[in-house]
Write an enzyme that holds these catalytic residues in place. Structure first.
Site, short mmCIF file in Angstrom:
data_model
loop_
_atom_site.label_atom_id
_atom_site.label_comp_id
_atom_site.label_asym_id
_atom_site.label_seq_id
_atom_site.Cartn_x
_atom_site.Cartn_y
_atom_site.Cartn_z
N ARG A 39 -6.16 -9.30 8.72
CA ARG A 39 -5.81 -7.74 8.78
C ARG A 39 -7.07 -7.02 9.71
NH1 ARG A 39 -4.56 -6.39 2.32
NH2 ARG A 39 -2.96 -7.73 2.02
N ASP A 140 -4.10 8.08 -3.61
CA ASP A 140 -4.43 6.53 -3.16
C ASP A 140 -5.42 6.77 -2.51
OD1 ASP A 140 -2.65 4.08 -3.62
OD2 ASP A 140 -3.91 3.93 -1.68
#
Length: 273
Positions: A39, A140
């Site tokens: 990632r 979020d």
């Protein structure tokens, strides 16, 4: 160390685990090393770097840099679906059915929007015309996920899993260049307010009271002390009869004295709270 083009040392991995814990409360287990490599490798290549240590040093030199946002986004997991953990939504419907006035619900880990839109659809089905007065606050930490959520556009194969009546009522099917996609109808998206929020932040911009809070499948990434602090902050934001919805693998009964179990992964405030 991985036999790959970028250099990730043991010390680098330890620093990454510490930085994401400090920044977002996420606890990365030792076995997540390969995930971290894959990632964050995109960020290193974006900056023309070959060593994770150089990337981390750059972050630490610039505590207010925008790259921190990309770092956090990369290490955030966004696994979600429409009406995920389906048993929660009939319970929500029965809870709000007789409510006078507007209903307010907080989706505290909104990800790419499937959860808050599922909540808004449930409000529509339960409240009818009164649903337009209600609001779903969706937050979020991941800004990229929130951008996708605000767009309200999803692959048709994901939407096709829903009942045909639900699809017809709440989605617009794409055509031409948009074929294979579906957009959530405006009467649903207009009910949802998206906002970036870090649950570890010292101050939250959102205000209660809420009829329900959905915080599902995010506490599993926090340690027990962080979970307890967040639950303590949820309590005053709920109405006295408000509900707290947890994920299928989360158990709050032994973490907070403010909540008692009402049903399967659904909690209520204790009277003393």
């Amino acid at each position: 160390m991985f036999d790959r083009d970028l250099v990730l040392t043991d010390d680098d991995f330890t620093r990454i685990r510490q930085l994401i814990y400090e920044r977002a409360g996420i606890v990365l287990a030792e076995h997540k090393r390969e995930m971290v490599y894959s990632r964050l490798a995109k960020r290193l290549r974006h900056h023309g770097m070959t060593r994770f240590g150089d990337y981390l040093a750059r972050l630490e030199r610039q505590p207010a840099a925008r790259e921190w946002e990309a770092f956090t986004n990369a290490l955030t997991t966004n696994l979600t679906a429409f009406f995920r953990e389906a048993h929660h939504f009939p319970l929500l419907a029965s809870h709000i059915a007789g409510k006078p006035g507007p209903v307010r619900i907080w989706s505290a880990a909104a990800s790419t929007g499937e959860e808050p839109y599922s909540i808004a659809m449930t409000l529509h089905e339960t409240l009818g015309p009164r649903a337009s007065e209600s609001r779903v606050v969706a937050t979020d930490i991941d800004t990229e996920a929130l951008a996708r959520a605000r767009a309200g556009i999803y692959p048709m194969e994901q939407v096709r899993k829903l009942d045909e009546s639900c699809i017809k009522r709440f989605f617009l099917k794409g055509s031409g260049e948009r074929i294979g996609l579906a957009r959530v109808r405006p009467e649903v998206t207009s009910m949802v307010e998206f906002e970036q929020l870090n649950l570890l932040a010292p101050n939250w911009s959102i205000k209660g009271p809420f009829d329900a809070i959905f915080c599902r499948n995010v506490m599993i990434y926090f340690d027990k002390s962080t979970q307890a602090r967040i639950l303590q902050r949820f309590a005053p934001l709920l109405k006295p009869d408000g509900l707290l919805f947890a994920g299928h693998s989360e158990n709050f009964s032994y973490i907070s004295e403010a909540f008692r179990l009402r049903g399967q992964t659904v909690y209520m405030l204790k009277p003393s709270a």
